[in-house]
Design a protein around this motif. Structure first.
Motif, PDB file in Angstrom:
ATOM      1  N   ALA A 292      -9.660  -0.070  37.637  1.00 38.46           N
ATOM      2  CA  ALA A 292      -8.810  -0.186  38.832  1.00 38.46           C
ATOM      3  C   ALA A 292      -9.299  -1.305  39.746  1.00 38.46           C
ATOM      4  N   ILE A 293     -10.598  -1.404  39.929  1.00 36.32           N
ATOM      5  CA  ILE A 293     -11.155  -2.453  40.798  1.00 36.32           C
ATOM      6  C   ILE A 293     -10.916  -3.833  40.187  1.00 36.32           C
ATOM      7  N   CYS A 294     -11.067  -3.952  38.869  1.00 36.88           N
ATOM      8  CA  CYS A 294     -10.770  -5.225  38.199  1.00 36.88           C
ATOM      9  C   CYS A 294      -9.308  -5.609  38.430  1.00 36.88           C
ATOM     10  N   ALA A 295      -8.413  -4.631  38.290  1.00 36.09           N
ATOM     11  CA  ALA A 295      -6.971  -4.891  38.458  1.00 36.09           C
ATOM     12  C   ALA A 295      -6.630  -5.326  39.875  1.00 36.09           C
ATOM     13  N   ASP A 296      -7.379  -4.811  40.859  1.00 32.75           N
ATOM     14  CA  ASP A 296      -7.114  -5.136  42.274  1.00 32.75           C
ATOM     15  C   ASP A 296      -7.792  -6.425  42.734  1.00 32.75           C
ATOM     16  N   THR A 297      -8.680  -6.991  41.907  1.00 31.83           N
ATOM     17  CA  THR A 297      -9.425  -8.197  42.297  1.00 31.83           C
ATOM     18  C   THR A 297      -8.599  -9.435  42.006  1.00 31.83           C
ATOM     19  N   LYS A 298      -8.574 -10.354  42.951  1.00 30.00           N
ATOM     20  CA  LYS A 298      -7.829 -11.610  42.779  1.00 30.00           C
ATOM     21  C   LYS A 298      -8.483 -12.455  41.688  1.00 30.00           C
ATOM     22  N   GLY A 299      -7.663 -13.020  40.814  1.00 29.77           N
ATOM     23  CA  GLY A 299      -8.184 -13.827  39.714  1.00 29.77           C
ATOM     24  C   GLY A 299      -8.261 -13.007  38.434  1.00 29.77           C
ATOM     25  N   ILE A 300      -8.845 -13.608  37.395  1.00 31.94           N
ATOM     26  CA  ILE A 300      -8.937 -12.933  36.094  1.00 31.94           C
ATOM     27  C   ILE A 300     -10.279 -12.237  35.965  1.00 31.94           C
ATOM     28  N   VAL A 301     -10.253 -10.903  35.894  1.00 29.54           N
ATOM     29  CA  VAL A 301     -11.449 -10.106  35.595  1.00 29.54           C
ATOM     30  C   VAL A 301     -10.983  -8.805  34.944  1.00 29.54           C
ATOM     31  N   VAL A 302     -11.560  -8.503  33.775  1.00 34.70           N
ATOM     32  CA  VAL A 302     -11.117  -7.344  32.993  1.00 34.70           C
ATOM     33  C   VAL A 302     -12.321  -6.583  32.435  1.00 34.70           C
ATOM     34  N   ALA A 303     -12.077  -5.335  32.047  1.00 25.44           N
ATOM     35  CA  ALA A 303     -13.098  -4.562  31.318  1.00 25.44           C
ATOM     36  C   ALA A 303     -13.202  -5.163  29.921  1.00 25.44           C
ATOM     37  N   ALA A 304     -14.429  -5.488  29.487  1.00 28.44           N
ATOM     38  CA  ALA A 304     -14.614  -6.205  28.220  1.00 28.44           C
ATOM     39  C   ALA A 304     -15.355  -5.401  27.163  1.00 28.44           C
ATOM     40  N   ASN A 305     -16.369  -4.635  27.555  1.00 25.63           N
ATOM     41  CA  ASN A 305     -17.154  -3.839  26.596  1.00 25.63           C
ATOM     42  C   ASN A 305     -17.319  -2.421  27.126  1.00 25.63           C
ATOM     43  N   TYR A 306     -16.748  -1.456  26.407  1.00 24.13           N
ATOM     44  CA  TYR A 306     -16.969  -0.039  26.728  1.00 24.13           C
ATOM     45  C   TYR A 306     -18.158   0.409  25.884  1.00 24.13           C
ATOM     46  N   ASN A 307     -19.364   0.247  26.409  1.00 21.20           N
ATOM     47  CA  ASN A 307     -20.567   0.434  25.587  1.00 21.20           C
ATOM     48  C   ASN A 307     -20.970   1.894  25.394  1.00 21.20           C
ATOM     49  N   CYS A 308     -20.929   2.659  26.476  1.00 16.20           N
ATOM     50  CA  CYS A 308     -21.205   4.096  26.429  1.00 16.20           C
ATOM     51  C   CYS A 308     -20.757   4.654  27.775  1.00 16.20           C
ATOM     52  N   PRO A 309     -20.640   5.969  27.903  1.00 16.89           N
ATOM     53  CA  PRO A 309     -20.212   6.516  29.197  1.00 16.89           C
ATOM     54  C   PRO A 309     -21.117   6.039  30.335  1.00 16.89           C
ATOM     55  N   GLY A 310     -20.502   5.478  31.386  1.00 20.10           N
ATOM     56  CA  GLY A 310     -21.274   4.984  32.529  1.00 20.10           C
ATOM     57  C   GLY A 310     -21.833   3.587  32.349  1.00 20.10           C
ATOM     58  N   GLN A 311     -21.492   2.918  31.245  1.00 18.27           N
ATOM     59  CA  GLN A 311     -21.948   1.532  31.043  1.00 18.27           C
ATOM     60  C   GLN A 311     -20.788   0.688  30.503  1.00 18.27           C
ATOM     61  N   LEU A 312     -20.295  -0.177  31.371  1.00 14.82           N
ATOM     62  CA  LEU A 312     -19.140  -0.989  31.026  1.00 14.82           C
ATOM     63  C   LEU A 312     -19.441  -2.433  31.415  1.00 14.82           C
ATOM     64  N   VAL A 313     -18.999  -3.388  30.614  1.00 16.94           N
ATOM     65  CA  VAL A 313     -19.184  -4.807  30.937  1.00 16.94           C
ATOM     66  C   VAL A 313     -17.828  -5.385  31.315  1.00 16.94           C
ATOM     67  N   ILE A 314     -17.807  -6.153  32.414  1.00 16.35           N
ATOM     68  CA  ILE A 314     -16.566  -6.815  32.831  1.00 16.35           C
ATOM     69  C   ILE A 314     -16.694  -8.314  32.556  1.00 16.35           C
ATOM     70  N   SER A 315     -15.541  -8.993  32.492  1.00 13.77           N
ATOM     71  CA  SER A 315     -15.531 -10.384  32.047  1.00 13.77           C
ATOM     72  C   SER A 315     -14.386 -11.128  32.727  1.00 13.77           C
ATOM     73  N   GLY A 316     -14.608 -12.399  33.055  1.00 11.24           N
ATOM     74  CA  GLY A 316     -13.525 -13.181  33.647  1.00 11.24           C
ATOM     75  C   GLY A 316     -14.010 -14.412  34.387  1.00 11.24           C
ATOM     76  N   GLU A 317     -13.163 -14.896  35.299  1.00  9.87           N
ATOM     77  CA  GLU A 317     -13.507 -16.082  36.093  1.00  9.87           C
ATOM     78  C   GLU A 317     -14.731 -15.778  36.959  1.00  9.87           C
ATOM     79  N   GLN A 318     -15.581 -16.758  37.113  1.00  7.82           N
ATOM     80  CA  GLN A 318     -16.853 -16.576  37.834  1.00  7.82           C
ATOM     81  C   GLN A 318     -16.652 -15.898  39.194  1.00  7.82           C
ATOM     82  N   LEU A 319     -15.780 -16.459  40.013  1.00 13.73           N
ATOM     83  CA  LEU A 319     -15.595 -15.929  41.377  1.00 13.73           C
ATOM     84  C   LEU A 319     -14.998 -14.520  41.357  1.00 13.73           C
ATOM     85  N   ALA A 320     -14.075 -14.291  40.439  1.00 14.58           N
ATOM     86  CA  ALA A 320     -13.442 -12.967  40.347  1.00 14.58           C
ATOM     87  C   ALA A 320     -14.460 -11.908  39.917  1.00 14.58           C
TER      88      ALA A 320
END
Length: 293
Positions: free
Chosen positions: A141-169
């Motif tokens: 939800a926070i990625c979706a609300d952030t201006k620019g491109i930023v998305v959930a990229a790696n669902y590694n395990c419960p409570g550990q997620l990696v996000i990915s996108g434009e540097q500033l976003a």
């Protein structure tokens, strides 16, 4: 049922593969063949290079692939997978392990993938960040609300997620995630925004190479990052592999589905112990360990 799992980028270490090269004639032959295919002495960088040398994407990806695949081949008849999966790059190792791809074709694809991703990274300033201690839905939800491109990229395990996108976003999302209670939201030392829409140029480049490569019927199912379910159809495997570059790595869901389908033991083949650690966090009762030669 034995589930063999294969690591991705970040598992590399100085000296990786040297023991295999020195102790196995088959490993030596495959490493030398890899030097020919790649057109440079990757063995020298793997065995003697610095951590910085190994961090270059065009080296890292084939190096990890080679360590994993050659190790599985040296295991000989003791390597009998009932199912396989790989984390990001590790999916290519898994596809050699279940005989969908042959060694040479897979190495060529991994090399093309590394170069294509490197090119895509150079087009725009981008990065990734590890987020600990929040529910996946809140991070999404926070990625979706952030201006620019930023998305959930790696669902590694419960409570550990990696996000990915434009540097500033990504930086902005990290600030917001910390405010919302993330234990950590930390920028990672990576070359770009892997598994995000910013990898579209790399996906297009790799798609052409994948389409031209022969994919055979596998000896056991692969649980792919994109769909998380057992796949055995070569055409479907091909399609999922193409989409993998711009889609998230759903590792948590893949492991959960492997367990649901009967996995009783997870064996990590290749450098490091990251994936077996993630398996334990997904299901602490599950047996998970490194492959033994």
């Amino acid at each position: 049922m034995k589930a063999y799992i294969f690591p991705g980028q970040g598992a590399q270490f100085t000296g990786m593969g040297q023991d295999l090269y020195d102790s196995s004639p088959l490993a030596k032959e495959l490493f030398e063949k890899a030097n020919e295919i790649l057109g440079f002495e990757i063995t020298r960088i793997m065995f003697e290079g610095t951590a910085d040398d190994l961090k270059k994407t065009k080296v890292t990806q084939p190096a990890i692939f080679l360590h994993s695949v050659i190790m599985s081949k040296v295991m000989g008849n003791s390597f009998q997978p009932d199912m396989v999966a790989g984390h990001s790059l590790g999916e290519f190792s898994a596809l050699v392990a279940n005989k969908t791809l042959n060694f040479e074709d897979a190495l060529r694809l991994v090399s093309k993938r590394a170069l294509a991703m490197q090119h895509a990274c150079e087009l725009e300033e981008s990065t990734m960040a590890a987020v600990l201690g929040l529910e996946d839905e809140m991070v999404e939800a926070i990625c979706a609300d952030t201006k620019g491109i930023v998305v959930a990229a790696n669902y590694n395990c419960p409570g550990q997620l990696v996000i990915s996108g434009e540097q500033l976003a990504v930086e902005k999302a990290c600030e917001e995630l910390k405010e919302r209670g993330a234990r950590r939201a930390m920028i990672l030392p990576v070359g770009g925004a892997f598994h995000s829409p910013l990898m579209e140029p790399a996906r297009e480049e790799l798609a052409a190479a994948i389409e031209e490569t022969k994919f055979s019927n596998p000896v056991c199912p692969i649980y792919q990052n994109v769909t998380t379910f057992a796949v055995t159809d070569p055409a479907e495997i091909k399609k999922n592999l193409i989409f993998q570059l711009t889609a998230p790595v759903k590792w948590t869901q893949s492991v959960q589905n492997m367990i649901k389908d009967g996995a009783t033991e997870f064996i990590e083949v290749g450098p490091g112990k990251v994936l077996q650690g993630l398996v334990k966090k997904i299901d602490r009762n599950m047996e998970a360990h490194s492959a033994q030669l």
